[in-house]
Motif scaffolding. Sequence first.
Motif, PDB file in Angstrom:
ATOM      1  N   ALA A 162       0.868   6.390 -14.431  1.00  0.00           N
ATOM      2  CA  ALA A 162       0.303   7.271 -13.406  1.00  0.00           C
ATOM      3  C   ALA A 162      -0.892   6.699 -12.659  1.00  0.00           C
ATOM      4  O   ALA A 162      -1.061   6.972 -11.464  1.00  0.00           O
ATOM      5  CB  ALA A 162      -0.102   8.605 -14.045  1.00  0.00           C
ATOM      6  N   MET A 163      -1.737   5.933 -13.316  1.00  0.00           N
ATOM      7  CA  MET A 163      -2.979   5.514 -12.683  1.00  0.00           C
ATOM      8  C   MET A 163      -2.789   4.632 -11.441  1.00  0.00           C
ATOM      9  O   MET A 163      -3.536   4.774 -10.469  1.00  0.00           O
ATOM     10  CB  MET A 163      -3.880   4.805 -13.696  1.00  0.00           C
ATOM     11  CG  MET A 163      -4.588   5.750 -14.622  1.00  0.00           C
ATOM     12  SD  MET A 163      -5.620   6.936 -13.718  1.00  0.00           S
ATOM     13  CE  MET A 163      -5.471   8.348 -14.821  1.00  0.00           C
ATOM     14  N   GLY A 220       6.149  -6.289 -17.150  1.00  0.00           N
ATOM     15  CA  GLY A 220       5.092  -5.310 -17.396  1.00  0.00           C
ATOM     16  C   GLY A 220       4.027  -5.831 -18.328  1.00  0.00           C
ATOM     17  O   GLY A 220       2.881  -5.388 -18.285  1.00  0.00           O
ATOM     18  N   LEU A 221       4.381  -6.786 -19.172  1.00  0.00           N
ATOM     19  CA  LEU A 221       3.416  -7.373 -20.088  1.00  0.00           C
ATOM     20  C   LEU A 221       2.721  -8.596 -19.500  1.00  0.00           C
ATOM     21  O   LEU A 221       1.497  -8.714 -19.573  1.00  0.00           O
ATOM     22  CB  LEU A 221       4.095  -7.753 -21.410  1.00  0.00           C
ATOM     23  CG  LEU A 221       4.309  -6.617 -22.405  1.00  0.00           C
ATOM     24  CD1 LEU A 221       5.123  -7.099 -23.598  1.00  0.00           C
ATOM     25  CD2 LEU A 221       2.976  -6.045 -22.882  1.00  0.00           C
ATOM     26  N   ARG A 265       4.368  -0.142 -17.842  1.00  0.00           N
ATOM     27  CA  ARG A 265       3.938  -0.983 -16.717  1.00  0.00           C
ATOM     28  C   ARG A 265       5.144  -1.525 -15.957  1.00  0.00           C
ATOM     29  O   ARG A 265       5.069  -1.801 -14.754  1.00  0.00           O
ATOM     30  CB  ARG A 265       3.074  -2.126 -17.249  1.00  0.00           C
ATOM     31  CG  ARG A 265       2.387  -2.951 -16.163  1.00  0.00           C
ATOM     32  CD  ARG A 265       1.370  -2.154 -15.400  1.00  0.00           C
ATOM     33  NE  ARG A 265       0.463  -3.003 -14.650  1.00  0.00           N
ATOM     34  CZ  ARG A 265      -0.391  -2.566 -13.738  1.00  0.00           C
ATOM     35  NH1 ARG A 265      -0.435  -1.265 -13.464  1.00  0.00           N
ATOM     36  NH2 ARG A 265      -1.194  -3.389 -13.107  1.00  0.00           N
ATOM     37  N   GLY A 266       6.278  -1.659 -16.663  1.00  0.00           N
ATOM     38  CA  GLY A 266       7.491  -2.132 -16.018  1.00  0.00           C
ATOM     39  C   GLY A 266       7.978  -1.205 -14.921  1.00  0.00           C
ATOM     40  O   GLY A 266       8.616  -1.651 -13.959  1.00  0.00           O
ATOM     41  N   ILE A 267       7.692   0.093 -15.037  1.00  0.00           N
ATOM     42  CA  ILE A 267       8.062   1.038 -13.983  1.00  0.00           C
ATOM     43  C   ILE A 267       7.353   0.674 -12.686  1.00  0.00           C
ATOM     44  O   ILE A 267       7.943   0.647 -11.608  1.00  0.00           O
ATOM     45  CB  ILE A 267       7.720   2.480 -14.404  1.00  0.00           C
ATOM     46  CG1 ILE A 267       8.499   2.867 -15.659  1.00  0.00           C
ATOM     47  CG2 ILE A 267       8.012   3.465 -13.273  1.00  0.00           C
ATOM     48  CD1 ILE A 267       8.081   4.198 -16.250  1.00  0.00           C
ATOM     49  N   THR A 268       6.063   0.379 -12.786  1.00  0.00           N
ATOM     50  CA  THR A 268       5.291  -0.013 -11.614  1.00  0.00           C
ATOM     51  C   THR A 268       5.796  -1.325 -11.032  1.00  0.00           C
ATOM     52  O   THR A 268       5.810  -1.509  -9.812  1.00  0.00           O
ATOM     53  CB  THR A 268       3.799  -0.149 -11.991  1.00  0.00           C
ATOM     54  OG1 THR A 268       3.369   1.036 -12.664  1.00  0.00           O
ATOM     55  CG2 THR A 268       2.937  -0.351 -10.757  1.00  0.00           C
ATOM     56  N   VAL A 269       6.221  -2.248 -11.905  1.00  0.00           N
ATOM     57  CA  VAL A 269       6.764  -3.522 -11.434  1.00  0.00           C
ATOM     58  C   VAL A 269       7.995  -3.296 -10.563  1.00  0.00           C
ATOM     59  O   VAL A 269       8.121  -3.870  -9.464  1.00  0.00           O
ATOM     60  CB  VAL A 269       7.116  -4.434 -12.632  1.00  0.00           C
ATOM     61  CG1 VAL A 269       7.918  -5.648 -12.168  1.00  0.00           C
ATOM     62  CG2 VAL A 269       5.853  -4.895 -13.346  1.00  0.00           C
ATOM     63  N   VAL A 270       8.927  -2.454 -11.039  1.00  0.00           N
ATOM     64  CA  VAL A 270      10.144  -2.172 -10.273  1.00  0.00           C
ATOM     65  C   VAL A 270       9.796  -1.514  -8.939  1.00  0.00           C
ATOM     66  O   VAL A 270      10.364  -1.853  -7.894  1.00  0.00           O
ATOM     67  CB  VAL A 270      11.098  -1.276 -11.094  1.00  0.00           C
ATOM     68  CG1 VAL A 270      12.282  -0.822 -10.241  1.00  0.00           C
ATOM     69  CG2 VAL A 270      11.602  -2.026 -12.319  1.00  0.00           C
ATOM     70  N   MET A 271       8.843  -0.594  -8.954  1.00  0.00           N
ATOM     71  CA  MET A 271       8.433   0.066  -7.718  1.00  0.00           C
ATOM     72  C   MET A 271       7.816  -0.928  -6.739  1.00  0.00           C
ATOM     73  O   MET A 271       8.136  -0.931  -5.546  1.00  0.00           O
ATOM     74  CB  MET A 271       7.435   1.190  -8.026  1.00  0.00           C
ATOM     75  CG  MET A 271       8.021   2.356  -8.794  1.00  0.00           C
ATOM     76  SD  MET A 271       6.767   3.575  -9.266  1.00  0.00           S
ATOM     77  CE  MET A 271       6.230   4.171  -7.658  1.00  0.00           C
ATOM     78  N   ASN A 272       6.938  -1.778  -7.231  1.00  0.00           N
ATOM     79  CA  ASN A 272       6.280  -2.758  -6.357  1.00  0.00           C
ATOM     80  C   ASN A 272       7.278  -3.752  -5.770  1.00  0.00           C
ATOM     81  O   ASN A 272       7.277  -4.017  -4.566  1.00  0.00           O
ATOM     82  CB  ASN A 272       5.203  -3.513  -7.144  1.00  0.00           C
ATOM     83  CG  ASN A 272       3.884  -2.781  -7.155  1.00  0.00           C
ATOM     84  OD1 ASN A 272       3.852  -1.563  -6.995  1.00  0.00           O
ATOM     85  ND2 ASN A 272       2.803  -3.497  -7.369  1.00  0.00           N
ATOM     86  N   ASN A 273       8.130  -4.311  -6.631  1.00  0.00           N
ATOM     87  CA  ASN A 273       9.086  -5.310  -6.153  1.00  0.00           C
ATOM     88  C   ASN A 273      10.114  -4.707  -5.205  1.00  0.00           C
ATOM     89  O   ASN A 273      10.625  -5.395  -4.313  1.00  0.00           O
ATOM     90  CB  ASN A 273       9.797  -5.970  -7.331  1.00  0.00           C
ATOM     91  CG  ASN A 273       8.897  -6.945  -8.071  1.00  0.00           C
ATOM     92  OD1 ASN A 273       7.798  -7.258  -7.620  1.00  0.00           O
ATOM     93  ND2 ASN A 273       9.354  -7.424  -9.213  1.00  0.00           N
TER      94      ASN A 273
END
Length: 498
Positions: A419-420, A78-79, A363-371
């Motif tokens: 959210a964005m 996320g970073l 941002r790590g939440i989005t990473v898990v969702m994307n991967n």
Amino acid sequence: MSDQPVSPTPEAGPRFRLPSAYTILFALIVLMALATWLIPAGAYDLDPDGAPIPGTYHEVEGDPARILTDSLTAPINGLYGIEDDKGNISYYNSGVLFGAIDVALFIIIIGGFLGVTMRTGAIQNGIGSLVARLRGRERWMIPILMMVFALGGSTYGMAEESLAFYSLVIAVMIAAGYDAMTGAAVVLLGCGIGTLGSTINPFATGIASGFAGINISDGLLSRLIILVVGLAIGIFFVMRYAERVRRDPTRSVVHEMKEANEGHFAVQQDDAGASGMSGREKWILITFGLAFGLMMYGVIPWQDMGIGLPTLWWWFPEMTALFILFSVIIGLIARMSETELTDSFVAGARDLLGVALIIGIARGITVVMNNGGVTDTVLNWAEQAVEGLGSVGFAVVAFLLFLPLSFLIPSSSGLATVAMPIMAPLAAFVGVQADLVVTAFQSANGLMNLFIPTSAVVMGGLAIARVPYGTYLRWVWPLLAMLGALVIVVLGIGALAS
């Protein structure tokens, strides 16, 4: 600095407390890792700019997350995770930066800049000097101080810093025949409405705009309308109450504490504004404002707007460098020693380190969702949910959705990061510009942070003012309703015009 993760001031007796923002966000990472085993993977076709094309969703082969490993490494990705040409994100990839390290570093540097400025005492003495000049004309102190605090909230998210002014303002208000609620409202609502109508607040508008893929200046007119009209409503609300109390002290919502409050705050009254402002402090305040003015100039795309001014095309790296420079300039104006300047900067940066960490976790939440291939699936579900709402309906629903989310994640930067990436593409599907989603987000977050018990600004300010939380809620709810209605109207008009 409106979005530091903090805990509410405890009251007598046991009471339920929500977990911290860190715990909530990390729990969401684990839940999302589990969800990648349950939610079917899918993808949209992309246009030449890389944006998803509505109506093109289709299922693809999934890649469920490793629950323990991917949950622990999600904040790291996320970073500074890198997205490769297949859309996979890892810190070992080659490709495009997906992580939010640029945003996190900007937040840390802003903290250092504010730490240096606050160390000089210029902001504190500027407010104190204004209070002293208006003594004897306290009625006009209410709108003037609320405008000053709103300016701080709108430009740099002034929140926790305002706690230093409660005793000073309340002492003067009580001496003028008002009550502790009036003094607390001047500071709390002034800063809060300024944050609700953020113009260039880097902690709300800046981060949300970055993750929405738009410029911080996009949607500025709507935010200015919310700021100006919302502040006018707030000033009227406070002044009407204050005048009632001055004429009849029994109408004070804290009348039973009148004598105790007069005795308590009289101790600090003689010191209000006694120090005045030096010429050096005035130059520091001018330089402080210039820093934000230059930031605003640097990010506005004058060329795209057809205005004949040079466009600098700045974003987070340039803005970060700008505040490093102005930290040094303010330190030189204040004649700080090298040790004092660096210590102040590091202390201020340390204060916002928690916010930077929250950005990585979120941002790590989005990473898990994307991967895991589920981001587009969730986007497709949302697309179906808002189908037929139209642009106005979507803008209003987005605002209403951000209200409970802001209660769970009061950190504006954390909520924006989560959210964005979902809401901005979804807005494009229904023909709503992304800047309206940013406005809906920051307005909802700002409104909730005017009263939620997870805000240290609310609980700490009320504790200083000796105003019970329940009393404040009963007093402020009509204003909250008016501000919410204002935001809905502005969003509706903006959606119609988009």
